[in-house]
Scaffold this active site. Structure first.
Site, mmCIF file in Angstrom:
data_model
loop_
_atom_site.group_PDB
_atom_site.id
_atom_site.type_symbol
_atom_site.label_atom_id
_atom_site.label_comp_id
_atom_site.label_asym_id
_atom_site.label_seq_id
_atom_site.Cartn_x
_atom_site.Cartn_y
_atom_site.Cartn_z
ATOM 1 N N ASP A 136 58.888 18.283 84.114
ATOM 2 C CA ASP A 136 60.298 17.972 83.864
ATOM 3 C C ASP A 136 61.212 19.163 83.595
ATOM 4 O O ASP A 136 62.291 19.249 84.172
ATOM 5 C CB ASP A 136 60.393 16.971 82.710
ATOM 6 C CG ASP A 136 61.784 16.373 82.560
ATOM 7 O OD1 ASP A 136 62.480 16.287 83.568
ATOM 8 O OD2 ASP A 136 62.157 16.000 81.443
ATOM 9 N N CYS A 261 69.258 4.185 79.848
ATOM 10 C CA CYS A 261 69.536 2.867 80.421
ATOM 11 C C CYS A 261 68.404 2.534 81.383
ATOM 12 O O CYS A 261 68.017 3.372 82.207
ATOM 13 C CB CYS A 261 70.874 2.878 81.150
ATOM 14 S SG CYS A 261 71.289 1.310 81.961
ATOM 15 N N CYS A 264 68.689 -0.457 86.135
ATOM 16 C CA CYS A 264 68.358 -0.385 87.561
ATOM 17 C C CYS A 264 66.855 -0.453 87.789
ATOM 18 O O CYS A 264 66.393 -0.934 88.831
ATOM 19 C CB CYS A 264 68.959 0.856 88.210
ATOM 20 S SG CYS A 264 68.302 2.430 87.615
#
Length: 367
Positions: A136, A261, A264
């Site tokens: 990452d 979030c 999706c």
């Protein structure tokens, strides 16, 4: 040039699974040739927002060889954090802050990197190769490389989707001088990769069909088109990466999301097949992070923040951003009981926190 001895690939996969990885695949270092071009187009449009390091490291990020010229193969690995409850379950609890599933357990940077280093040591002992490990924070395009390695495909929401693990995979990569047989365990389908994403080598397929669930679910319209993301409109970006005041145009849409979030991802039909038995146990959610009360977050000072979020990826955004997010959520809650928690924050030393608190107080007092 090193050559993997017979059976090395199979034994490497077995070792990776022993270390907690759910998915393993290999790609040639040049297996995603369109990645650099797509990255430059995305940066040129400014869709990366405040993530200036994306532009600063673009040349190294564009291809594995740009970061390390000696690389011959990329081993892509995925560690599952598949949730056992619906990530959208708290949408109707305005007094509660919603934390993205990936941040409810232990910090994936620590867990994945420790396992990658163990696998790297094993590879060196077995094959005498040179290698580098990444999780990452390095300029590595993990998702295109994982797609090329057969772990899955980048869906219309731009995240990796696996037929076995859905969208719930932490990705890591090992660059190595070994030349390993390419491929993974992601089955093919007759649907070709969209032309603007460019071919992968070997060719991989998407399994999204005509589904647009992820695009339709986004509260802020962060997808200008399928397979494209404007980070500046994304709630994950706004609540985690963005340091300044959250634009007022997006504040109401944030609802009670205080860190990231999952909308999706949560609505993707492929997540119905994600097997929680493949989840690494290190990512089991911590009770205090599954449903934190907004009042408790608003009351945090810096020392308390560091105590509560020790060992969590949330700790990296710091107290001010977290309290800013909680203040926005409080303003959306309609819970006038939170006024007393917000009033001291209107004079917070951090102007961004003070701005969010003043906005929230105005909304609650009108309510």
């Amino acid at each position: 040039m090193n050559q993997g001895k017979p059976g090395l690939r199979e034994r490497m996969e077995a070792k990776a699974r022993e270390l907690g990885f759910a998915a393993v695949g290999v790609a040639r270092a040049d297996a995603a040739p369109k990645t650099g071009e797509r990255l430059r187009q995305w940066l040129a449009g400014g869709a990366h927002g405040d993530m200036l390091w994306m532009a600063e490291t673009a040349d190294r990020r564009a291809s594995p060889a740009g970061l390390w010229p000696d690389v011959r193969s990329v081993i892509s690995l995925g560690m599952s954090y598949a949730p056992s409850i619906d990530p959208l379950a708290l949408a109707g609890r305005p007094e509660i802050g919603r934390v993205s599933v990936y941040a409810q357990g232990a910090d994936y940077h620590d867990i994945v990197k420790k396992a990658l280093k163990a696998l790297a040591r094993w590879l060196v002992e077995e094959a005498g190769c040179e290698l580098k490990v990444f999780v990452d924070t390095a300029p590595v395009m993990e998702k295109p490389l994982a797609e090329a390695a057969g772990l899955g495909w980048q869906g219309k929401h731009t995240n990796l989707v696996s037929r076995k693990d859905g969208s719930w995979l932490f990705l890591g990569a090992i660059y190595t001088t070994l030349e390993l047989a390419a491929g993974g365990d992601a089955p093919m389908s007759p649907e070709p990769l969209p032309e603007h994403l460019g071919p992968a080598l070997p060719p991989h397929r998407v399994h999204c069909g005509s589904c647009s669930a992820c695009l339709d679910a986004c509260p802020t319209g962060a997808f200008p088109a399928p397979f494209q993301l404007d980070a500046r409109r994304c709630i994950s970006y706004l609540t985690i990466e963005h340091k300044g005041p959250i634009p007022e145009a997006f504040r109401e849409a944030i609802g009670n999301r205080i860190y990231g979030c999952d909308d999706c991802l949560s609505v993707c039909p492929w997540n119905r097949f994600a097997d929680t038995a493949r989840r690494n146990q290190a990512f089991l959610p911590r009770a205090e992070l599954t449903a934190p009360a907004l009042a408790d977050i608003l009351a945090l000072d810096d020392a308390a923040f560091r105590t509560v979020f020790a060992g969590s990826p949330i700790k990296r955004i710091g107290r001010n951003r977290m309290v800013r997010n909680a203040a926005i959520a409080a303003g959306n809650s309609g819970c006038t009981d939170l006024i007393s928690a917000l009033e001291p924050l209107a004079n917070d030393p951090d102007p961004v926190v003070a701005d969010a608190a003043a906005w929230a107080l105005a909304r609650l007092r009108r309510a």
